[in-house]
Design a protein around this motif. Structure first.
Motif, PDB file in Angstrom:
ATOM      1  N   ARG A   1       3.793  -6.012   1.300  1.00 41.92           N
ATOM      2  CA  ARG A   1       2.531  -5.289   1.486  1.00 41.92           C
ATOM      3  C   ARG A   1       1.409  -5.947   0.694  1.00 41.92           C
ATOM      4  NH1 ARG A   1       5.669   0.088  -0.122  1.00 41.92           N
ATOM      5  NH2 ARG A   1       6.427  -1.510  -1.570  1.00 41.92           N
TER       6      ARG A   1
ATOM      7  N   SER B   1      -0.921   1.019   7.302  1.00 40.58           N
ATOM      8  CA  SER B   1      -0.496   0.882   8.694  1.00 40.58           C
ATOM      9  C   SER B   1      -1.651   0.421   9.577  1.00 40.58           C
ATOM     10  CB  SER B   1       0.077   2.213   9.203  1.00 40.58           C
ATOM     11  OG  SER B   1      -0.918   3.215   9.274  1.00 40.58           O
TER      12      SER B   1
ATOM     13  N   LEU C   1       3.175   4.521  -5.505  1.00 44.55           N
ATOM     14  CA  LEU C   1       3.204   3.609  -4.368  1.00 44.55           C
ATOM     15  C   LEU C   1       2.313   2.395  -4.612  1.00 44.55           C
ATOM     16  CD1 LEU C   1       3.872   2.740  -1.482  1.00 44.55           C
ATOM     17  CD2 LEU C   1       2.048   4.276  -0.678  1.00 44.55           C
TER      18      LEU C   1
ATOM     19  N   ASP D   1      11.450   8.909   1.133  1.00 41.21           N
ATOM     20  CA  ASP D   1      10.306   8.789   0.226  1.00 41.21           C
ATOM     21  C   ASP D   1       8.967   9.050   0.917  1.00 41.21           C
ATOM     22  OD1 ASP D   1      10.038   6.574   1.810  1.00 41.21           O
ATOM     23  OD2 ASP D   1      10.053   5.109   0.184  1.00 41.21           O
TER      24      ASP D   1
ATOM     25  N   ALA E   1      -0.685   5.135   2.809  1.00 47.75           N
ATOM     26  CA  ALA E   1       0.248   4.697   3.849  1.00 47.75           C
ATOM     27  C   ALA E   1      -0.448   4.505   5.188  1.00 47.75           C
ATOM     28  CB  ALA E   1       1.388   5.706   3.983  1.00 47.75           C
TER      29      ALA E   1
ATOM     30  N   SER F   1      14.226   7.602   6.062  1.00 48.68           N
ATOM     31  CA  SER F   1      13.444   7.517   4.831  1.00 48.68           C
ATOM     32  C   SER F   1      13.452   8.844   4.081  1.00 48.68           C
ATOM     33  CB  SER F   1      12.002   7.131   5.163  1.00 48.68           C
ATOM     34  OG  SER F   1      11.170   7.283   4.033  1.00 48.68           O
TER      35      SER F   1
ATOM     36  N   ARG G   1      -0.564   9.601  -1.383  1.00 48.39           N
ATOM     37  CA  ARG G   1       0.383   8.610  -0.866  1.00 48.39           C
ATOM     38  C   ARG G   1       0.219   8.432   0.637  1.00 48.39           C
ATOM     39  NH1 ARG G   1       5.539   6.431  -1.860  1.00 48.39           N
ATOM     40  NH2 ARG G   1       6.705   6.117   0.067  1.00 48.39           N
ATOM     41  N   GLN G   2       0.079   9.539   1.347  1.00 46.01           N
ATOM     42  CA  GLN G   2      -0.037   9.464   2.800  1.00 46.01           C
ATOM     43  C   GLN G   2      -1.356   8.809   3.222  1.00 46.01           C
ATOM     44  OE1 GLN G   2       2.299   9.881   4.942  1.00 46.01           O
ATOM     45  NE2 GLN G   2       3.764  10.594   3.403  1.00 46.01           N
TER      46      GLN G   2
ATOM     47  N   SER H   1       7.860   7.578   3.654  1.00 48.34           N
ATOM     48  CA  SER H   1       7.340   6.408   4.356  1.00 48.34           C
ATOM     49  C   SER H   1       7.104   6.731   5.828  1.00 48.34           C
ATOM     50  CB  SER H   1       8.330   5.239   4.250  1.00 48.34           C
ATOM     51  OG  SER H   1       8.512   4.865   2.907  1.00 48.34           O
TER      52      SER H   1
ATOM     53  N   ARG I   1       7.536   9.986  10.331  1.00 50.21           N
ATOM     54  CA  ARG I   1       8.392   9.591   9.209  1.00 50.21           C
ATOM     55  C   ARG I   1       9.338   8.467   9.634  1.00 50.21           C
ATOM     56  NH1 ARG I   1       9.613  11.912   4.412  1.00 50.21           N
ATOM     57  NH2 ARG I   1       8.437  13.772   4.996  1.00 50.21           N
ATOM     58  N   ARG I   2       9.469   7.475   8.785  1.00 49.88           N
ATOM     59  CA  ARG I   2      10.376   6.363   9.069  1.00 49.88           C
ATOM     60  C   ARG I   2      11.819   6.874   9.138  1.00 49.88           C
ATOM     61  NH1 ARG I   2      10.236   0.893   8.595  1.00 49.88           N
ATOM     62  NH2 ARG I   2       8.117   0.956   7.707  1.00 49.88           N
TER      63      ARG I   2
END
Length: 370
Positions: free
Chosen positions: A49, A136, A37, A357, A132, A355, A128-129, A359, A351-352
């Motif tokens: 981003r 955000s 990411l 992945d 993320a 999505s 990753r989270q 996201s 979760r988007r």
């Protein structure tokens, strides 16, 4: 450690990785890779981003963001709302009847699932989270529901981010550092447990500290505190530093119980410090217990009193986080200077839609499924 104050970008990425240990005290091997990411964001200067982060600086109108579990974020925010330890005019250590964070907004990005569960599935996913959630926090987009594809609402960005969970700090800290430094983003990201340990090591000087940590029972047997402590002690060449971790299951006689269990395990090395990373534990109560334990008027001084050193000290997470946030805002003139009660905004990462992945998007904490 996660960078306390994000510094100017160093490019290319290899140079960032080489300079990172000196800048943030996290010993990183030159060849340690960041997650896909972060590499994806840094691969293109036109990535939205990367554009959002590039040369970003804290602004007074932005929020102070807390990221972690529901309980940790809400309890920490509640304590920060009512903190009145310093004079709001000259910063003297003297309450003036006005909250120290008057006019500020604390934005909470709360999770209900323990991060240890994500770690068991995939350490890379936890990294990753973490990234993320920090992204955000720095973004201004909010989705009014889990089905809002466009992000129809908005929020202020962040002028400071606090990781209120040790798993986020340990597993995602390197990647957050790499991303922010590589884009020149100077928004500080701090970790509660690393603030505590950094302060303890600094106060202990060059000696190999014997440290106890009181924490929420959910962390008791996870090994996360031991992992962080070992890394930070190794970075300081303190090969003899020791740590004992205990979850607090009862609010009564917390210190007595801790020392009793320690003695029962056959240990005799006196503690130099006990760090409180459970926001439900009252430091004043522990200090009262300590005074009783070491008093030669009590029998306990012959047993448990020998388990604390003459230079023993307490540190607690709330004090370290509050002081770090207050000092950063004060020194950089980042208070809103509004004479108003501090406010709290709550967001939940989900979760988007569509999505695959992992996201996430942020939705208001007040959202209720119809």
């Amino acid at each position: 450690m996660i960078s306390r104050f994000a510094l100017r970008a160093a490019r290319p990425l290899l140079l960032v990785l080489l300079l990172l240990p000196a800048a943030c005290r996290r010993q990183v091997e030159e060849t340690r890779p960041t997650i896909p990411l972060v590499r994806e964001i840094l691969a293109s200067r036109s990535d939205p981003r990367a554009l959002m982060l590039r040369d970003r600086e804290s602004q007074p109108a932005s929020d102070i963001t807390l990221i972690g579990s529901e309980f940790a974020c809400e309890r920490l925010a509640e304590m920060l709302l009512f903190r009145d330890s310093q004079d709001n005019v000259d910063a003297r250590v003297n309450g003036d009847g006005l909250p120290d964070f008057a006019g500020e907004t604390f934005a909470l990005i709360e999770d209900s699932v323990p991060y240890a569960d994500i770690l068991r599935d995939s350490p890379e996913e936890l990294r990753r989270q973490t990234v993320a959630r920090v992204l955000s926090a720095l973004d201004t987009v909010v989705h009014i529901s889990p089905y809002d594809l466009d992000g129809l609402a908005s929020k202020p960005s962040s002028k400071m981010v606090v990781l209120a969970d040790p798993f986020l700090s340990e597993y995602g800290g390197f990647d957050v550092d790499t991303l922010l430094r590589s884009t020149g983003c100077r928004i500080p990201v701090v970790s509660t447990i690393e603030l505590l340990l950094e302060r303890a090591f600094a106060r202990g000087g060059r000696y190999d500290l014997s440290v106890g940590i009181l924490c929420d029972p959910q962390f008791d047997s996870t090994g996360i505190y031991e992992r962080i402590f070992s890394r930070m002690a190794r970075e300081r060449h303190m090969s003899g530093a020791t740590l004992v971790v205990q979850g607090v299951s009862s609010r009564d006689s917390v210190l007595h119980t801790f020392l009793k269990n320690y003695a029962a395990s056959g240990q005799t090395k006196p503690f130099d410090a006990i760090l409180i990373d459970d926001l439900s534990v009252r430091p004043d109560a522990l200090k009262s217990e300590l005074a009783e334990i070491v008093s030669v008027m009590n029998e306990s001084s012959m047993t448990y009193g020998r388990l604390v050193s003459r230079s023993f000290f307490f540190l607690n997470a709330f004090d370290e986080v509050a002081a770090t946030c207050y000092n950063y805002l004060r020194q950089n003139n980042l208070f809103t200077h509004n004479i108003a009660k501090p406010q709290v905004s709550v967001y939940r990462p989900v979760r988007r839609p569509g999505s695959e992945d992992g996201s996430i998007i942020l939705i208001p904490g007040s959202y209720v499924q119809n």
